[in-house]
Design a protein around this motif. Sequence first.
Motif, PDB file in Angstrom:
ATOM      1  N   TYR A 129       0.866  -1.382  -0.006  1.00  0.00           N
ATOM      2  CA  TYR A 129      -0.098   0.069  -0.102  1.00  0.00           C
ATOM      3  C   TYR A 129       0.791   1.294   0.015  1.00  0.00           C
ATOM      4  O   TYR A 129       0.264   2.444   0.085  1.00  0.00           O
ATOM      5  CB  TYR A 129      -0.944  -0.131   1.073  1.00  0.00           C
ATOM      6  N   ASP A 130       2.204   1.036  -0.014  1.00  0.00           N
ATOM      7  CA  ASP A 130       3.108   2.249  -0.118  1.00  0.00           C
ATOM      8  C   ASP A 130       3.100   2.827  -1.517  1.00  0.00           C
ATOM      9  O   ASP A 130       2.939   2.139  -2.525  1.00  0.00           O
ATOM     10  CB  ASP A 130       4.603   1.607   0.128  1.00  0.00           C
ATOM     11  N   GLU A 131       3.037   4.137  -1.430  1.00  0.00           N
ATOM     12  CA  GLU A 131       2.834   5.026  -2.682  1.00  0.00           C
ATOM     13  C   GLU A 131       4.128   4.986  -3.599  1.00  0.00           C
ATOM     14  O   GLU A 131       3.908   4.679  -4.751  1.00  0.00           O
ATOM     15  CB  GLU A 131       2.612   6.615  -2.417  1.00  0.00           C
ATOM     16  N   ARG A 134       3.887   1.112  -5.142  1.00  0.00           N
ATOM     17  CA  ARG A 134       2.711   1.226  -6.115  1.00  0.00           C
ATOM     18  C   ARG A 134       3.098   1.693  -7.315  1.00  0.00           C
ATOM     19  O   ARG A 134       2.975   1.169  -8.365  1.00  0.00           O
ATOM     20  CB  ARG A 134       1.476   1.665  -5.523  1.00  0.00           C
ATOM     21  N   GLU A 277       2.258   6.201   6.149  1.00  0.00           N
ATOM     22  CA  GLU A 277       1.110   6.563   5.306  1.00  0.00           C
ATOM     23  C   GLU A 277       0.446   5.058   4.811  1.00  0.00           C
ATOM     24  O   GLU A 277      -0.643   4.968   4.481  1.00  0.00           O
ATOM     25  CB  GLU A 277       1.713   7.424   4.195  1.00  0.00           C
ATOM     26  N   SER A 278       1.404   4.108   4.555  1.00  0.00           N
ATOM     27  CA  SER A 278       0.889   2.979   3.817  1.00  0.00           C
ATOM     28  C   SER A 278      -0.105   2.334   4.753  1.00  0.00           C
ATOM     29  O   SER A 278      -0.804   1.466   4.429  1.00  0.00           O
ATOM     30  CB  SER A 278       2.038   2.048   3.366  1.00  0.00           C
ATOM     31  N   VAL A 281      -3.504   3.783   4.185  1.00  0.00           N
ATOM     32  CA  VAL A 281      -3.938   3.460   2.998  1.00  0.00           C
ATOM     33  C   VAL A 281      -4.424   1.932   3.087  1.00  0.00           C
ATOM     34  O   VAL A 281      -5.464   1.535   2.699  1.00  0.00           O
ATOM     35  CB  VAL A 281      -3.006   3.690   1.896  1.00  0.00           C
ATOM     36  N   VAL A 345      -4.011   4.827  -8.469  1.00  0.00           N
ATOM     37  CA  VAL A 345      -2.785   5.137  -8.006  1.00  0.00           C
ATOM     38  C   VAL A 345      -2.191   6.387  -8.601  1.00  0.00           C
ATOM     39  O   VAL A 345      -2.564   6.658  -9.712  1.00  0.00           O
ATOM     40  CB  VAL A 345      -1.783   4.077  -8.703  1.00  0.00           C
ATOM     41  N   ARG A 346      -1.810   7.333  -7.798  1.00  0.00           N
ATOM     42  CA  ARG A 346      -1.149   8.720  -8.354  1.00  0.00           C
ATOM     43  C   ARG A 346      -0.392   8.423  -9.532  1.00  0.00           C
ATOM     44  O   ARG A 346       0.592   7.782  -9.359  1.00  0.00           O
ATOM     45  CB  ARG A 346      -0.362   9.409  -6.966  1.00  0.00           C
TER      46      ARG A 346
ATOM     47  N   GLU B 277      -3.193  16.038  -2.321  1.00  0.00           N
ATOM     48  CA  GLU B 277      -2.916  15.382  -0.778  1.00  0.00           C
ATOM     49  C   GLU B 277      -3.165  16.724   0.005  1.00  0.00           C
ATOM     50  O   GLU B 277      -3.623  16.453   1.258  1.00  0.00           O
ATOM     51  CB  GLU B 277      -1.809  14.655  -0.593  1.00  0.00           C
TER      52      GLU B 277
END
Lengths: 346, 346, 346, 346
Positions: A129-131, A134, A277-278, A281, A345-346, B277
């Motif tokens: 789930y880490d940006e 991903r 942060e993950s 999320v 996803v960003r 964000e």
Amino acid sequence: MTLRVGVIGTGAIGQDHIRRITNTLSGAKIVAVADVNVEHAHAVVKNEKIDANIYGNGHDLIQAAEVDAVLVTAWGPAHEEFVVASIKAGKPVFCEKPLAPTADACLRIVEAEVTHGKQLVQVGYMRRYDEGYRALKKVVDSGKIGEPLMVHCAHRAPSVSNFSGDMAITDAFVHEIDVLRWLLNDDYVTAQVILPRNTRLAGKGLQDPHIVLLETKKGIRIDTEIFVNCQYGYDIQCQIVGETGTANLPEPSSVLLRSEAKLSTEILTDWKERFIESYDVELQEWIHSTVKGEMNGPSAWDGYVQAVTADACVKAKQTGQIVPISLPDRPAFYDKNQFYEFSVVR
Amino acid sequence: MTLRVGVIGTGAIGQDHIRRITNTLSGAKIVAVADVNVEHAHAVVKNEKIDANIYGNGHDLIQAAEVDAVLVTAWGPAHEEFVVASIKAGKPVFCEKPLAPTADACLRIVEAEVTHGKQLVQVGYMRRYDEGYRALKKVVDSGKIGEPLMVHCAHRAPSVSNFSGDMAITDAFVHEIDVLRWLLNDDYVTAQVILPRNTRLAGKGLQDPHIVLLETKKGIRIDTEIFVNCQYGYDIQCQIVGETGTANLPEPSSVLLRSEAKLSTEILTDWKERFIESYDVELQEWIHSTVKGEMNGPSAWDGYVQAVTADACVKAKQTGQIVPISLPDRPAFYDKNQFYEFSVVR
Amino acid sequence: MTLRVGVIGTGAIGQDHIRRITNTLSGAKIVAVADVNVEHAHAVVKNEKIDANIYGNGHDLIQAAEVDAVLVTAWGPAHEEFVVASIKAGKPVFCEKPLAPTADACLRIVEAEVTHGKQLVQVGYMRRYDEGYRALKKVVDSGKIGEPLMVHCAHRAPSVSNFSGDMAITDAFVHEIDVLRWLLNDDYVTAQVILPRNTRLAGKGLQDPHIVLLETKKGIRIDTEIFVNCQYGYDIQCQIVGETGTANLPEPSSVLLRSEAKLSTEILTDWKERFIESYDVELQEWIHSTVKGEMNGPSAWDGYVQAVTADACVKAKQTGQIVPISLPDRPAFYDKNQFYEFSVVR
Amino acid sequence: MTLRVGVIGTGAIGQDHIRRITNTLSGAKIVAVADVNVEHAHAVVKNEKIDANIYGNGHDLIQAAEVDAVLVTAWGPAHEEFVVASIKAGKPVFCEKPLAPTADACLRIVEAEVTHGKQLVQVGYMRRYDEGYRALKKVVDSGKIGEPLMVHCAHRAPSVSNFSGDMAITDAFVHEIDVLRWLLNDDYVTAQVILPRNTRLAGKGLQDPHIVLLETKKGIRIDTEIFVNCQYGYDIQCQIVGETGTANLPEPSSVLLRSEAKLSTEILTDWKERFIESYDVELQEWIHSTVKGEMNGPSAWDGYVQAVTADACVKAKQTGQIVPISLPDRPAFYDKNQFYEFSVVR
């Protein structure tokens, strides 16, 4: 609809999740907590100012009518019984890693879920789930670097006070075991462990660093340096080498400083900051999915594979041999969402 | 306690905030929406599956008993009346930028708030909530680079289809006007605008780029390149030069790619992604603060200063002169939280 | 004093060195050239506008009175005879790599030099003269990263048309074999070769990439990815992991470009460009040293160790086993300048 | 052919050039030196172990038959007479910057050269020979970033002990004056100087930093921060903003270090290191060109333009006004190689 969550285990990670769901995330509330130490549970409920029923037994919480879904943050040896009980009660359950302390226990959970006939278990591997991971998976899946051939990783921590024996594998490397399968959409077939020159800065008798070599079904070769007393920072590196290019896990964003004859960015020193942060999320997506009746995070099967792979790595370390990793066929039951695609996803 | 929010204006940004509060943030719910186009309001409520009362008039919404706090996302010319009405009703109000279309209108809001005696207004300058700007401010405030002497900025967008006249200042540069005051804890005293060689890739008759020079009370000199048809990406740069070092706004985190004879990271092309964000953080902090009876975001005064500064920049552009920026003394009323310290930064 | 150099072999690399000494470097001149193809030697002398005697036989050139020092750029199988003849003639000799095609031939050169009693041979491993590797060695030697424990390398080329069999080791990896010993001031004890999933973009039947694992006497573990059809560029990576930090070989300097939604620097695609300056430095230092009667570049012993190590890697590849690397004791003769310190580093 | 060079002035820079030509470069030798302090000249000749005639007077050296070309490294006020004398003697002359202390003196040199009818003078602006600036020019000339519109520069030094008055312009900024004209192939039309908040770390009474704004004929706007007590390093920055992208002067290559919670590269602190290689390239190209009878470095005209521009900047600083920069038309004599293209760039 607000998902009503019961938490079993009110230690540090349990409290983190309670705060997360109460103050940061959307769509869920904590309605029940259980702890063998009921007084501790009372203190947590009071401290977090939540309106939750308190149980001295996880099984009572699982059965409670007000609980829609269960979050297991008890100690490892208790995971199996609470996860299996949740399955039997037909309630979605999020279990912190590891799913269970042994591969056999994990397999029993898998079997319970298959018998139940509906997927209910998610295991807390938050790196998926880490940006950054991903974004890396998105690049790999896009074909921009061609088919992956090799992966070079480093898992470094400044120091550990509590590590002994094989914990570099069982407590640190397990994260790579899970996230690399997911990144590559592949499974492991062999493991080898190399013991480099030891740092003089590790605790007495502790081997540090290790290099773990994994081979996948597709023939991809993964090398991971695990160095938990590297002094300089908490630093997670991952480079995927494909047929036409390479892609690196992004460095955490940081102010670029010109100062004292150095052009520098900061490296984190606390693992909690790296993936904080993950965790948000991960739980937010679990809440949203659960409300929709879906389950698409790391599954019980993933938890089992992780356990089998870690066992092979430990054996490889102890024997110095290349150890085969063999798994039963994955039940078709898990086909659908084994390697789910995250939607945004960003 | 859940904050019950009423939204005036159901256009794009209004809908974004409705979704944000409903699906992502914690501690608030949308209980009412108003739009002069009532049918549109109905459609939005239905589409977002929220349980909210619908009003054809913002003033009715402000007066409604179920509304604890107001979110003004109507078009600019209507901001003043709704913000002032919210103040008179004693309800906290979050107003999207600009606070009002003219400095005079902003000043009337300031005066209404001072008269009311309690700070209720927050203006939607989201950059103060961006993780990167916060990290930058933390470095500046830490003294690591000494006292700031100069700031070099760039505000670049790939292209704009709808810009005309002075919009490079009034629609783009306003973000720097606000965030740099906050970063530096200082106010502006003069403005000068330089018109470089024009790109051939801007719309007909549009000057692009501009360089705006600002001087602060402390003598800090700020130069900002505003280039809204730069083609290559949406790119916000900010370097603070202090007595002993420099600090740069972090680049957004991105996969490092080696491919096609280039070592590269991605540059965003859509401004929405760059600060997406920070909108979440901005509203989440507003919700948490409002529930606690505090107000610590960009104030009505900040909105007024932004308007006065933008006016001076436009005049500087049109005259080619160095234009003084003069402000009345800031009412003591705003002293407390003018330059608030955010409590938590990664 | 100007060093009078004779060149044996007027192929591409021979001509490069002739031009280098004639037009770029200080302190030497080409006074003689030899080639079995005398006409070709004539053409080169004419083309480069140098005033040099021409010999049809390398031995005649070595014996020639006007020749102070010999540069051997003939094909590999002829290296041994010309290097040994130079030694016997008491003339300093710079021999392009490899010193000789087999370890046994290299050992005979070593023995000839020891017998002669004065060190005369330098082998053309130019990476030791690369500004980047020198800066890296300086950091390692400074103790800034503590004792080295691991080294992670990559040796990537966009594509090769002429590779077959074990050339990834014998033509590419040999550079790492030499430069890593020098960087670490250590010797190798075992080799293992891993064959990852093959790229579909290599020539038919060619294994690509390889991963070579080396273990040193001190226990340092080195992993090197050799990937000679990586498509994206010529890219040499080296990270040394020490007890307290890591140090990377610098990326070649390049313009930072913001363009087409990418923040990028260029990656070279031609190996000749990557180390072009190190060839200049290598020969310039050889000239200056030779004039002073010193010899401090890669020695005949280094050439021999390289050959033994490459043989072990080839065997490791063919057998899939961990292959021991055993060397006779290094003759004390080589102690002095085996791991010489370069005198000037930026 | 070896170029026989006579050096007038045996101070630090004169000695540097003597060593450079003697030990590092190809194609020239020092055959004569002159200094008003003959004893010092003798000491230098002895110290550098060169075989050179010694003159107590620059004019005698210029007339000497053994001298093919002259290198003027005397103090500034003496440049004019020696350069003009060299022109009259028909000998190529390389003059260290500044060409002469005043614009008028520079113009007299230009007139002497035009009268003589053949271009003989090169001025020592070494940045044009820096690998980084050349790579930057190559990108600009390639059209990769479109037509240049703006340039953002910084010229920072850790500290200066000897600066006073306008030396930030006359000793530091002069380098940007020359190299930016060359980079942009353009001339300046106005100058403005901004005085930011002063650092407390400069010497008493010294303004530091400055921002100089230049406008070119094509309308390109250049802003340069000159900060000579920035403490942290010697740091030269240059970003060219074009219609479709931006290009930055490369950072000097450096080892990437992970250590003490920082990911860092080194920033130089000594200006001598930053451009040391460009001095070598500058003189080497001068030697090769001169031997071929060509002259393609910074010309006397460039030296004159630099002087006129610096005068305008000083006036702009003193008056706070925007100062026009007016030049006579460039003599057609200089057309050919005013903005010469260097022949080889990595």
